[in-house]
Write an enzyme that holds these catalytic residues in place. Sequence first.
Site, PDB file in Angstrom:
ATOM      1  N   GLU A   1       0.853  -1.191   0.000  1.00  0.00           N
ATOM      2  CA  GLU A   1       0.000   0.000   0.000  1.00  0.00           C
ATOM      3  C   GLU A   1       0.890   1.242   0.000  1.00  0.00           C
ATOM      4  OE1 GLU A   1      -3.861   1.460   2.617  1.00  0.00           O
ATOM      5  OE2 GLU A   1      -2.195   0.467   3.634  1.00  0.00           O
ATOM      6  N   ILE A   2       0.797   2.013  -1.075  1.00  0.00           N
ATOM      7  CA  ILE A   2       1.591   3.239  -1.193  1.00  0.00           C
ATOM      8  C   ILE A   2       0.708   4.416  -0.786  1.00  0.00           C
ATOM      9  CG2 ILE A   2       2.811   4.750  -2.805  1.00  0.00           C
ATOM     10  CD1 ILE A   2       3.530   2.280  -4.431  1.00  0.00           C
TER      11      ILE A   2
END
Length: 730
Positions: A466-467
């Site tokens: 998850e960025i």
Amino acid sequence: MENFKIDIDADGIATVAFDVPGRSMNTLTSAVIAEIPALVEKIKTDDAIKGMVLTSGKTTGFCAGADLGDMASGMLAGGGDLQKAFDTGWALNGAFRALETSGKPVAAAINGLALGGGLEFTLACHYRVVENDPKIQLGLPEIKVGLFPGGGGTQRLTRLIGVQNALMQMAEGKSWRPNDAKGAGVVHELVEKGQSVEAAKAWIKGGGKAVQPWDDPKFKIPGGGPYHPAGAQVFIMGNAILRKQSYGNYPAVLNMMKAVYEGVQVPIEAGLRIETRYFIKTLMTPQAQAMIRSLFLSKQELDKGAVRPAGVPKSDPKKVSVLGAGMMGAGIAYVQVMAGIETVLIDQTQEAADKGKAHVEELLKKRLSRGQMTQEKYDATLALVTATTDYDLIKGSDLVIEAVFENREVKADVTKRAEAQLAEGAVFGSNTSTLPISGLAEASVRPEDFIGIHFFSPVDKMMLVEIIMGEKTSDAALAKALDYVLKIRKTPIVVNDSRGFYTSRCFSTFLMEGMAMLEEGYSPVLIDNVGRMTGMPRGPLEMHDDVALDLSYKIAKQTREDLGDKYVANEGEQIVATMVEQGRYGRKNGKGFYDYDQKPKVIWPGLYDLAPTTKGEAFGESPEALAAVDELKTRLLYRQAVEVARCWEEGVIDDPREGDLGAILGWGFAPWTGGPITFMDQTGLKAFVAKADDLAAKYGDRFKVPQLLRDMAAKDETFYGRFAPEKKAA
């Protein structure tokens, strides 16, 4: 033919190279399927051809299976016309049947991975040779996308290795390595790399028979069919086992078993038609369509960088430093070196840093022992890790991943120390799971290069990253972070800043709803059983133990300090606090909601004192009990989906593909739904809002839907309709 290249040698053996033009990997596209009958006709009628060897013309693999997007659109094009769908589905099965009844010996020279329809293509050949390459996988993984083998796999594999072995393999969707495939009887011969074609030719020249075992009048299914005493037991027990695994959420599992049960009682051709009927029936279910879209099509798009900012030059990280050598940091170091990235692993003491490198070494040794890498490759890969306490070694890094404790002060300190060594344009990524990125970026002198890069544990197995974009994070930093995630072969989603971001925030609602049920007086055993019945990998109390109760306690404490008077306590927070104060931290120390000092684990008896069971209406099989269980299941799914909708309204997520895939890969949201966005879309937003309002009236505002959902429901909209992802794909 575009997809098959034929070369006939002096012995009259036609080597057919399967090579789909313009694609890095062979798949069974509609064009390929349309050409197979012409290929079979050529082999069958050309007197110069004495036999055929089927192999791949690509170095990437033999065939990765059907092109699901192409196939699904073709079979569903009839708008529900079952005959048209069947005819489209039978095109592949009929073509494979024509191949094995061509009257000439056909051998498969498997020189790369053969999955799904790729393996089924080889099963329609009379002889199979596979190269002894640890990278090669053979398997039928269709169940993972809501389908089952529809190219003859349920019929041929069952007749090849027996009902029990075939059902287990197909139900789990697992793959064989070459040696295991030989041992299981799936292939006939194992040869060294580069020798499969010659071995296949040798079989033909040695008098290989052009008849499949199941076309022999004396053929008997290994282990027996449904009316054999041993075979009957398989189906009796199989029903129970498959029910235990799927809880009735996956039509593919039941339909696959029906196809096998009915198909093995009749000749192979009739069995193949039975398989096609059940396959089409499965394909038309909402579960299959949801899973194909999310777990295959959307995943492919995101894995290719669909959300990467346009116009930013491609980057290729060569050196990455990891701050913190605990299990998370060491796991990150492992996936980096597996991708060939030079890695500096830093901790406060050399002993801690060395312990992190030892974990990398342990994971590499597993690959070595399984024959998945050579000693030379092992030595070179391990040499890419440098364990140290020296921040000066960060110099030259393209990226830094911070994976230290969830403490704002500690993170600020390592940020400043690491940034002092970074060149301009290098990116600093925090692996925080809950603390807002914009707040952490305040410690940075270059907030435009500061980004969240959130891994999931265990890193070597969890495929999602998850960025998280901070307020000042630049598109250039985002592009570099995505390039890094794609290089380490993970699936990225991009979200905007928020406490808990997307995954941690929404996942926590599953845990909290379980705690709410516990406080209400429901049995902890019932709560976890219901959790698994929804399709989640574990119940909420089990998963709370996995996450660690002391981590929940620390996050709540940090959030309380950050929010002050605005803080609202979570459900069951006091129960967790009491347990942590008593030294019960979860699975990691063997003491949580469960006691782990015995197998199987058992509910901790003291939990009944902290949360007495007062509600028994959900026990039993009366209509009232079943309705109560359904209500609990609905609560667990809706609580998560409502939070996802809130994230959307707040701008935390804005792409339905990322919302769905992030939920399934990140915290295990019930895969049969296709993800929470698809779950709401398929339920229908009007019906979803009405049910959520009913739950809110009974249980409180945690089920209150955001205004966006009400507006969309009033207009009869869907997320995938209103926010079509292709419009924003780069």
